[in-house]
Design an enzyme around this catalytic site. Structure first.
Site, PDB file in Angstrom:
ATOM      1  N   GLY A   7      32.869  22.256  44.756  1.00 44.57           N
ATOM      2  CA  GLY A   7      33.750  23.332  44.338  1.00 44.57           C
ATOM      3  C   GLY A   7      33.028  24.540  43.773  1.00 44.57           C
ATOM      4  O   GLY A   7      33.089  24.811  42.558  1.00 44.57           O
ATOM      5  N   ALA A   8      32.358  25.516  44.601  1.00 41.68           N
ATOM      6  CA  ALA A   8      31.377  26.638  44.113  1.00 41.68           C
ATOM      7  C   ALA A   8      32.394  27.954  44.149  1.00 41.68           C
ATOM      8  O   ALA A   8      31.947  28.969  44.650  1.00 41.68           O
ATOM      9  CB  ALA A   8      30.364  26.652  45.088  1.00 41.68           C
ATOM     10  N   SER A  10      34.969  30.315  41.108  1.00 41.89           N
ATOM     11  CA  SER A  10      34.440  30.904  40.004  1.00 41.89           C
ATOM     12  C   SER A  10      33.916  30.038  38.820  1.00 41.89           C
ATOM     13  O   SER A  10      32.758  30.143  38.379  1.00 41.89           O
ATOM     14  CB  SER A  10      35.644  31.583  39.665  1.00 41.89           C
ATOM     15  OG  SER A  10      35.885  32.515  40.590  1.00 41.89           O
ATOM     16  N   LEU A  11      34.832  29.296  38.518  1.00 39.71           N
ATOM     17  CA  LEU A  11      34.574  28.257  37.528  1.00 39.71           C
ATOM     18  C   LEU A  11      33.336  27.240  37.803  1.00 39.71           C
ATOM     19  O   LEU A  11      32.414  27.162  36.784  1.00 39.71           O
ATOM     20  CB  LEU A  11      35.686  27.527  36.784  1.00 39.71           C
ATOM     21  CG  LEU A  11      36.597  28.310  35.889  1.00 39.71           C
ATOM     22  CD1 LEU A  11      37.682  27.601  35.569  1.00 39.71           C
ATOM     23  CD2 LEU A  11      35.771  29.054  34.917  1.00 39.71           C
ATOM     24  N   ARG A  35      28.942  26.682  55.385  1.00 34.54           N
ATOM     25  CA  ARG A  35      28.992  27.031  54.024  1.00 34.54           C
ATOM     26  C   ARG A  35      27.729  26.640  53.380  1.00 34.54           C
ATOM     27  O   ARG A  35      26.721  27.333  52.800  1.00 34.54           O
ATOM     28  CB  ARG A  35      30.068  26.261  53.071  1.00 34.54           C
ATOM     29  CG  ARG A  35      31.405  26.598  53.382  1.00 34.54           C
ATOM     30  CD  ARG A  35      31.692  28.104  53.087  1.00 34.54           C
ATOM     31  NE  ARG A  35      31.476  28.377  51.641  1.00 34.54           N
ATOM     32  CZ  ARG A  35      31.423  29.628  51.140  1.00 34.54           C
ATOM     33  NH1 ARG A  35      31.410  30.782  51.776  1.00 34.54           N
ATOM     34  NH2 ARG A  35      31.455  29.688  49.781  1.00 34.54           N
ATOM     35  N   ARG A 131      34.413  36.217  41.354  1.00 41.22           N
ATOM     36  CA  ARG A 131      33.381  36.156  42.139  1.00 41.22           C
ATOM     37  C   ARG A 131      33.249  37.649  43.181  1.00 41.22           C
ATOM     38  O   ARG A 131      34.352  38.018  43.843  1.00 41.22           O
ATOM     39  CB  ARG A 131      33.281  35.259  43.278  1.00 41.22           C
ATOM     40  CG  ARG A 131      33.221  33.703  42.650  1.00 41.22           C
ATOM     41  CD  ARG A 131      32.980  32.743  43.856  1.00 41.22           C
ATOM     42  NE  ARG A 131      34.588  32.443  44.562  1.00 41.22           N
ATOM     43  CZ  ARG A 131      34.496  32.042  45.760  1.00 41.22           C
ATOM     44  NH1 ARG A 131      33.601  31.719  46.517  1.00 41.22           N
ATOM     45  NH2 ARG A 131      35.937  32.119  46.286  1.00 41.22           N
ATOM     46  N   LYS A 182      48.627  24.943  28.402  1.00 47.55           N
ATOM     47  CA  LYS A 182      48.204  25.809  29.401  1.00 47.55           C
ATOM     48  C   LYS A 182      49.230  26.063  30.231  1.00 47.55           C
ATOM     49  O   LYS A 182      49.338  27.026  30.731  1.00 47.55           O
ATOM     50  CB  LYS A 182      46.887  25.312  29.667  1.00 47.55           C
ATOM     51  CG  LYS A 182      46.342  26.741  30.486  1.00 47.55           C
ATOM     52  CD  LYS A 182      44.855  26.205  30.796  1.00 47.55           C
ATOM     53  CE  LYS A 182      44.265  27.254  31.712  1.00 47.55           C
ATOM     54  NZ  LYS A 182      43.025  27.037  32.544  1.00 47.55           N
ATOM     55  N   ASN A 186      51.087  29.411  31.664  1.00 46.68           N
ATOM     56  CA  ASN A 186      50.917  29.853  33.119  1.00 46.68           C
ATOM     57  C   ASN A 186      52.427  29.914  33.795  1.00 46.68           C
ATOM     58  O   ASN A 186      52.633  31.050  34.531  1.00 46.68           O
ATOM     59  CB  ASN A 186      50.083  28.959  33.990  1.00 46.68           C
ATOM     60  CG  ASN A 186      48.778  29.336  33.565  1.00 46.68           C
ATOM     61  OD1 ASN A 186      48.205  30.107  33.422  1.00 46.68           O
ATOM     62  ND2 ASN A 186      47.953  27.970  33.891  1.00 46.68           N
ATOM     63  N   ASN A 190      52.578  33.728  34.916  1.00 43.87           N
ATOM     64  CA  ASN A 190      52.170  34.014  36.425  1.00 43.87           C
ATOM     65  C   ASN A 190      53.014  34.418  37.448  1.00 43.87           C
ATOM     66  O   ASN A 190      52.872  35.354  38.116  1.00 43.87           O
ATOM     67  CB  ASN A 190      51.138  32.878  37.063  1.00 43.87           C
ATOM     68  CG  ASN A 190      49.731  32.832  35.858  1.00 43.87           C
ATOM     69  OD1 ASN A 190      49.583  33.204  35.022  1.00 43.87           O
ATOM     70  ND2 ASN A 190      48.902  31.826  36.566  1.00 43.87           N
TER      71      ASN A 190
END
Length: 303
Positions: A7-8, A10-11, A35, A131, A182, A186, A190
């Site tokens: 999983g590339a 943001s985090l 990819r 990103r 959390k 959210n 959200n």
């Protein structure tokens, strides 16, 4: 031991670049040959911190690679977690450790049930990253990472590697309380930012709506055996709204970009928990219904 990162986003990119910068062995797992080729063309992952870019040529591979995985950071969206793990399950060594960095609740249990022979560590993060382009990540906000294992309070031996990488962290013996807290934050913020089409700070114009959601969420947390997560929830929601006033919530960003949201693992999970306990939360359920209609009207998935 190599850190495999699946999983590339943001985090995932934020963790990968900091671990690589500290000299840890890191390997990215990218979902398909297209990819992988795009990544190779880019030359690596770029971390932009305080306006300064630095590129790290982290090795990358496909899920079908043959090397065994002993430690995996799973940094995909909650709705992709189960299929992402299935794509590399045959590579997991006995006793491998997985760090699950998903939003909301529900996906962690789905993964853990798939992998009875491995140790699943749950992670709750308040770090900010985005990103600006493919294979680039901006470290947008210092935060903290809580790690824990609901089935085993003993911390793993490698936490000092996070220390060396400058990844702010703490081992939590009650990680579920962190995740429930959390989830509640959210759920209170959200969905309303999507329905009112506003930045987080725009919710200061809807105080009654925020307050009643916090009241219902507090009731739910207490009934689910999470009193610590319920403590002063409304005050913290107001603090987060104020502190992140200029930001768009992740759900608002997903809807604006025409992407699937994590509604099933946020509002959906909360409403299903209320139903299991026979608890009526009319305002929360109404917000869920309005949000589902909003997504449907835009042709977006409702799960």
């Amino acid at each position: 031991m190599t850190w495999h990162i699946l999983g590339a986003g943001s985090l995932g990119s934020l963790w990968a670049t900091r671990l690589a910068r500290a000299g840890m062995p890191v390997r990215l797992i990218l979902r398909n040959p297209q990819r992988l080729e795009a990544y190779r063309q880019a030359g690596g992952l770029t971390l932009i911190e305080a306006g300064q870019p630095a590129q790290y040529a982290i090795p990358a591979e496909l899920p079908q690679a043959q090397t065994p995985i002993h430690r995996l950071l799973l940094a995909c969206k909650a709705y992709d977690a189960r299929s992402a793990v299935a794509s590399i399950a045959q590579r997991l060594a006995p006793g491998a450790e997985l760090l699950l960095l998903q939003n909301g609740l529900g996906s962690q249990d789905e993964v853990a049930q798939q992998l009875p022979e491995q140790r699943c560590l749950f992670v709750s993060s308040t770090e900010g990253a985005f990103r600006p382009a493919d294979f680039q990540v901006v470290f947008a906000g210092n935060g903290h990472n809580w790690l824990g294992d609901p089935g085993d309070p003993r911390p793993p031996a490698w936490l000092d590697e996070l220390q060396r990488a400058g990844i702010a962290h703490q081992w939590s013996t009650d990680i579920l309380a962190r995740l429930w807290r959390k989830l509640a934050l959210n759920c209170a913020i959200n969905p309303l930012t999507v329905l009112h089409d506003c930045r987080n700070g725009g919710l200061s114009e809807h105080p009654a709506e925020v307050a009643i959601l916090c009241t219902e969420l507090t009731e739910l947390l207490q009934l689910c055996g999470q009193p610590a997560a319920a403590d002063n929830l409304h005050e913290e929601v107001q603090r987060v709204i104020h502190a992140t006033a200029a930001n768009y919530s992740s759900m608002h960003q997903d809807v604006a970009l025409g992407r699937r949201t994590e509604i099933s693992y946020l509002l959906g999970y909360a409403c299903a928990a209320a139903q299991r306990h026979g608890l009526q939360l009319p305002h929360l359920q109404h917000v869920q219904q309005r949000l589902l209609e909003h997504l449907q009207a835009r042709g977006l998935p409702v799960n």
